[in-house]
Design an enzyme around this catalytic site. Structure first.
Site, PDB file in Angstrom:
ATOM      1  N   TRP A  29       0.773  -1.332   0.142  1.00  0.00           N
ATOM      2  CA  TRP A  29      -0.012   0.108  -0.130  1.00  0.00           C
ATOM      3  C   TRP A  29       0.936   1.205   0.012  1.00  0.00           C
ATOM      4  CZ3 TRP A  29      -5.415  -0.838   0.548  1.00  0.00           C
ATOM      5  CH2 TRP A  29      -6.185   0.210   0.331  1.00  0.00           C
ATOM      6  N   SER A  63      -0.300  -2.419   5.471  1.00  0.00           N
ATOM      7  CA  SER A  63       0.314  -2.478   6.616  1.00  0.00           C
ATOM      8  C   SER A  63      -0.276  -3.373   7.621  1.00  0.00           C
ATOM      9  CB  SER A  63       0.622  -1.087   7.279  1.00  0.00           C
ATOM     10  OG  SER A  63       1.287  -0.437   6.344  1.00  0.00           O
ATOM     11  N   CYS A  86       3.636   1.965   4.955  1.00  0.00           N
ATOM     12  CA  CYS A  86       3.302   3.570   5.144  1.00  0.00           C
ATOM     13  C   CYS A  86       1.694   3.716   5.323  1.00  0.00           C
ATOM     14  CB  CYS A  86       3.641   4.317   3.759  1.00  0.00           C
ATOM     15  SG  CYS A  86       3.212   5.826   3.480  1.00  0.00           S
ATOM     16  N   VAL A  87       1.366   4.384   6.251  1.00  0.00           N
ATOM     17  CA  VAL A  87       0.004   4.582   6.432  1.00  0.00           C
ATOM     18  C   VAL A  87      -0.075   6.069   6.648  1.00  0.00           C
ATOM     19  CG1 VAL A  87      -2.032   4.338   7.766  1.00  0.00           C
ATOM     20  CG2 VAL A  87      -0.210   2.645   8.004  1.00  0.00           C
ATOM     21  N   ILE A  88      -1.093   6.678   5.505  1.00  0.00           N
ATOM     22  CA  ILE A  88      -1.147   8.106   5.509  1.00  0.00           C
ATOM     23  C   ILE A  88      -2.654   8.351   5.740  1.00  0.00           C
ATOM     24  CG2 ILE A  88      -1.194  10.181   3.994  1.00  0.00           C
ATOM     25  CD1 ILE A  88       0.852   8.555   2.111  1.00  0.00           C
ATOM     26  N   HIS A  94      -9.781   5.324   9.832  1.00  0.00           N
ATOM     27  CA  HIS A  94      -9.228   3.945   9.530  1.00  0.00           C
ATOM     28  C   HIS A  94      -7.713   4.289   9.683  1.00  0.00           C
ATOM     29  CE1 HIS A  94     -10.040   0.713   7.168  1.00  0.00           C
ATOM     30  NE2 HIS A  94      -8.937   0.394   6.752  1.00  0.00           N
ATOM     31  N   PHE A 119      10.008  -1.880  13.841  1.00  0.00           N
ATOM     32  CA  PHE A 119       8.743  -1.064  13.383  1.00  0.00           C
ATOM     33  C   PHE A 119       9.370  -0.213  12.232  1.00  0.00           C
ATOM     34  CE2 PHE A 119       5.572   2.513  14.161  1.00  0.00           C
ATOM     35  CZ  PHE A 119       4.564   1.920  13.843  1.00  0.00           C
ATOM     36  N   ARG A 133      10.501  10.951   4.329  1.00  0.00           N
ATOM     37  CA  ARG A 133      11.037  10.150   5.181  1.00  0.00           C
ATOM     38  C   ARG A 133      11.332   8.784   4.550  1.00  0.00           C
ATOM     39  NH1 ARG A 133       8.069  13.530   7.622  1.00  0.00           N
ATOM     40  NH2 ARG A 133       8.359  14.091   9.879  1.00  0.00           N
TER      41      ARG A 133
HETATM   42  C1  DLZ Z   1      -7.695   0.171   3.733  1.00  0.00           C
HETATM   43  C2  DLZ Z   1      -6.348   0.867   3.795  1.00  0.00           C
HETATM   44  C3  DLZ Z   1      -6.140   2.315   3.841  1.00  0.00           C
HETATM   45  C4  DLZ Z   1      -7.497   3.182   3.832  1.00  0.00           C
HETATM   46  N1  DLZ Z   1      -5.112   3.067   4.021  1.00  0.00           N
HETATM   47  C5  DLZ Z   1      -3.903   2.223   4.192  1.00  0.00           C
HETATM   48  C6  DLZ Z   1      -2.527   3.000   4.249  1.00  0.00           C
HETATM   49  O1  DLZ Z   1      -2.580   4.384   4.383  1.00  0.00           O
HETATM   50  N2  DLZ Z   1      -1.568   2.218   4.535  1.00  0.00           N
HETATM   51  C7  DLZ Z   1      -1.530   0.900   4.411  1.00  0.00           C
HETATM   52  O2  DLZ Z   1      -0.616   0.465   4.406  1.00  0.00           O
HETATM   53  N3  DLZ Z   1      -2.891   0.351   4.193  1.00  0.00           N
HETATM   54  C8  DLZ Z   1      -3.753   0.835   4.044  1.00  0.00           C
HETATM   55  N4  DLZ Z   1      -5.075   0.214   4.035  1.00  0.00           N
HETATM   56  C9  DLZ Z   1      -4.937  -1.424   3.869  1.00  0.00           C
HETATM   57  C10 DLZ Z   1      -4.879  -2.110   5.033  1.00  0.00           C
HETATM   58  O3  DLZ Z   1      -3.632  -1.962   5.686  1.00  0.00           O
HETATM   59  C11 DLZ Z   1      -5.289  -3.578   4.822  1.00  0.00           C
HETATM   60  O4  DLZ Z   1      -4.427  -3.914   3.735  1.00  0.00           O
HETATM   61  C12 DLZ Z   1      -6.579  -3.787   4.622  1.00  0.00           C
HETATM   62  O5  DLZ Z   1      -7.652  -3.239   5.627  1.00  0.00           O
HETATM   63  C13 DLZ Z   1      -7.272  -5.171   4.277  1.00  0.00           C
HETATM   64  O6  DLZ Z   1      -6.862  -6.058   5.553  1.00  0.00           O
END
Ligand code: DLZ
Length: 156
Positions: A29, A63, A86-88, A94, A119, A133
């Site tokens: 992702w 992630s 990477c989570v944004i 969520h 981590f 980063r």
């Molecule tokens: C669903 C989702 C969203 C909205 N955003 C991210 C993100 O910014 N970064 C990331 O790594 N994963 C995201 N996901 C997917 C979730 O990690 C996961 O793959 C799904 O919820 C399925 O379990």
């Protein structure tokens, strides 16, 4: 607040890594960011003397899946596991659920397993913060995760 930037590591301070086996679990992702994290981690392990045959890589969809894959990776006799993602932040909560789940999940693996699990997940408010980063003006969290992984593996 003080901070330490391990992107500028000194190889001589780390020790002999030639015997280490390291796993990398990387989320797809935001792959434009996580590919850079992966490249930073992989190339750093090589620079530190880890043999490429002793680097095992898994890719996962997001992630949230890092914890499951890291747990599976721990059965491959590795000395350390690097989790990269990477989570944004978006418009909903969520972001918080994923960040909390992944950080707690990785913490639990560190308690339950006899393998350090690192981590290396960016948890940013904006895409620009992630760019900065992952090889941008603030270094590369993948490089830092690799340096941390070998330090923890050598401690073990
Ligand atoms: C669903 C989702 C969203 C909205 N955003 C991210 C993100 O910014 N970064 C990331 O790594 N994963 C995201 N996901 C997917 C979730 O990690 C996961 O793959 C799904 O919820 C399925 O379990």
């Amino acid at each position: 607040m003080s901070s330490q930037n391990l992107s500028n590591f000194n190889k001589n301070d780390i020790g002999d890594c030639s015997h280490l086996k390291v796993g990398i679990v990387c989320s797809k992702w935001n792959s434009d960011i996580t590919d850079n994290l992966y490249d930073g981690a992989y190339s750093t392990l090589i620079k530190l003397g880890v043999n490429k045959e002793n680097i095992i890589s898994y890719k996962v969809p997001g992630s949230f899946e890092l914890v499951y894959a890291a747990n599976k990776m721990s059965r491959k006799d590795v000395d350390a596991i690097i989790c990269l993602g990477c989570v944004i932040r978006g418009e909903t909560s969520h972001f918080d659920y994923i960040c909390n789940s992944v950080s707690n999940g990785i913490m639990n693996l560190n308690i339950e397993l006899d393998v350090p699990v690192i981590f290396g997940v960016l948890t940013d408010n904006t895409k620009q913060q992630s760019i900065d980063r992952s090889g941008g003006k603030l270094g590369n969290k993948g490089v830092e995760a690799a340096v941390t992984a070998v330090q923890m593996a050598l401690l073990k």
